[in-house]
Scaffold this active site. Structure first.
Site, mmCIF file in Angstrom:
data_model
loop_
_atom_site.group_PDB
_atom_site.id
_atom_site.type_symbol
_atom_site.label_atom_id
_atom_site.label_comp_id
_atom_site.label_asym_id
_atom_site.label_seq_id
_atom_site.Cartn_x
_atom_site.Cartn_y
_atom_site.Cartn_z
ATOM 1 N N ARG A 112 29.761 35.144 44.150
ATOM 2 C CA ARG A 112 29.021 36.064 43.279
ATOM 3 C C ARG A 112 27.560 35.645 43.066
ATOM 4 O O ARG A 112 26.826 36.361 42.395
ATOM 5 C CB ARG A 112 29.763 36.249 41.959
ATOM 6 N N ARG A 174 33.178 30.581 31.324
ATOM 7 C CA ARG A 174 33.484 30.284 32.724
ATOM 8 C C ARG A 174 32.568 29.142 33.168
ATOM 9 O O ARG A 174 31.449 29.363 33.652
ATOM 10 C CB ARG A 174 33.228 31.538 33.581
ATOM 11 N N GLY A 236 46.922 33.334 21.944
ATOM 12 C CA GLY A 236 47.928 33.583 22.976
ATOM 13 C C GLY A 236 49.331 33.686 22.393
ATOM 14 O O GLY A 236 49.564 34.492 21.482
ATOM 15 N N ASP A 267 41.933 40.090 27.494
ATOM 16 C CA ASP A 267 41.214 41.375 27.559
ATOM 17 C C ASP A 267 42.062 42.492 26.959
ATOM 18 O O ASP A 267 41.556 43.404 26.304
ATOM 19 C CB ASP A 267 40.865 41.702 29.012
ATOM 20 N N ASP A 304 45.272 41.733 36.447
ATOM 21 C CA ASP A 304 44.358 41.563 35.317
ATOM 22 C C ASP A 304 44.432 42.717 34.341
ATOM 23 O O ASP A 304 44.095 42.556 33.173
ATOM 24 C CB ASP A 304 42.922 41.461 35.835
HETATM 25 O O1 KDG Z 1 39.650 38.201 32.182
HETATM 26 C C1 KDG Z 1 40.521 37.960 33.216
HETATM 27 C C2 KDG Z 1 39.863 38.166 34.585
HETATM 28 O O2 KDG Z 1 40.028 39.482 35.014
HETATM 29 C C3 KDG Z 1 38.399 37.906 34.524
HETATM 30 O O3 KDG Z 1 38.276 36.570 34.207
HETATM 31 C C4 KDG Z 1 37.705 38.141 35.839
HETATM 32 O O4 KDG Z 1 35.590 38.774 35.112
HETATM 33 C C5 KDG Z 1 36.265 37.918 35.569
HETATM 34 C C6 KDG Z 1 35.690 36.578 35.824
HETATM 35 O O5 KDG Z 1 34.471 36.531 36.014
HETATM 36 O O6 KDG Z 1 36.427 35.607 35.830
#
Ligand code: KDG
Length: 325
Positions: A112, A174, A236, A267, A304
């Site tokens: 990405r 992330r 969770g 989500d 997802d």
């Molecule tokens: O939220 C669960 C995934 O679908 C999501 O993490 C994918 O947008 C995403 C990412 O960048 O990881």
């Protein structure tokens, strides 16, 4: 960017959706000989969940002028999500490879860097995005994509607030996308600008630099001190813990017999929460109940967003039908 023509949305979101490539048989990618292609994106997962709950939602993004981008738009439109897309002829749609690892978790491989959405800038943010909406939902993934996407995120939040929308923010940390200190600084600054903030417990510990064994009850006030009026900590299988105006609201989880796939459950939780709050902002208790239910229902199938329920499925489950595989 295609014209904005649909009925006014209740909720607006923006972010990157990716093509997702998986092994067709579930074996590790290095041994795979046939692959499966789908889509995923935190913000579009939420948008699909909202559309299935009959909440009008607009998703804004930038996609490569390629088959992956076309698949993303076609899938979201087919789910009833209004899509507003800027097509980029010079950059690709993002791709993510995902494989199962021991213990039911998954490992992801992002392709990405330099994606179409990473090229979005503050100059691309338009007042028209928010026309008529009540809520702007966004996640911490977008500011992690690039400096220009980070600036676009702050501009979108500024403009949404100026136009009277309330802002909901899921940090969606992330760490594959950015370094800890930069992430902490940016996510804290965005939390300060948000009305509703939705961290998971690990994200709350990260933001507060708290030890890994710190309990939710010992974290939530520190998170609220960042600025949001309502903090909802997603726990969770342990439900959720919320703090609003100094009042703690602990909501038990919705029981499930087994978990098939937990990816996307956060989500789903967000979609349930926002579908109530966007029409009844004060009804936090009901919003949390539905959020927990949707999070549980999302664990009952693979994908997802594929297990996100319709309003009718929610009503059937609420009427006592147990959540089963
Ligand atoms: O939220 C669960 C995934 O679908 C999501 O993490 C994918 O947008 C995403 C990412 O960048 O990881």
């Amino acid at each position: 960017m295609n014209a904005i023509t649909a009925a006014k949305p209740e909720i607006v979101t923006f972010g990157e959706t990716l093509a997702v490539v998986l092994s067709a048989s579930g074996e590790p990618l290095e041994h795979a000989e046939s692959l499966r292609l789908t889509i995923a994106g935190a913000e579009s997962n939420v948008a699909i969940g909202l559309a299935r709950l009959e909440t009008r939602v607009r998703w804004i993004s930038r996609l490569g002028d390629d088959p992956f981008g076309a698949k993303i738009q076609k899938t979201l439109r087919g789910e009833g999500v209004e899509t507003v897309v800027d097509w980029d002829e010079a950059a690709p749609t993002a791709v993510m490879f995902r494989q199962r690892i021991a213990g039911g978790d998954a490992s992801v491989y992002y392709y990405r860097k330099g994606s179409a959405m990473s090229r979005m800038s503050a100059a691309d943010v338009s007042r028209n995005w928010f026309d008529g909406a009540a809520c702007f939902y966004f996640s911490g993934i977008t500011p992690a994509l690039s400096e220009s996407a980070r600036e676009a995120t702050f501009e979108a939040v500024r403009l949404a607030k100026e136009l009277g929308l309330w802002v909901c923010f899921d940090p969606n940390l992330r760490l594959k996308l950015w370094h800890g200190a930069h992430a902490r600084q940016t996510l804290s600054a965005l939390a300060e600008l948000s009305d509703v903030f939705l961290p998971g417990i690990d994200e709350a510990r990260f933001l507060l630099n708290a030890p890994q064994d710190t309990a939710p009850e010992d974290l939530i006030q520190g998170v609220a001190d960042l600025g949001p009026k309502l903090v909802v900590m997603k726990l969770g299988p342990h439900g959720s813990l919320a703090l609003r105006d100094g009042q703690l609201i602990k909501t038990p989880p919705h029981p499930v017999a087994t978990v098939v796939d937990a990816i996307g459950a956060g989500d789903a939780f967000t979609a349930g929460l926002l579908s109530v709050l966007v029409r009844e902002p004060e009804n936090v208790e009901e919003a949390l109940q539905l959020a927990n239910l949707l999070g549980a229902m999302a664990t009952q199938g693979h994908g997802d967003w594929q297990s996100l329920p319709t309003l009718r499925q929610v009503d059937l489950t609420k009427s006592g039908a147990t959540i089963a595989r």
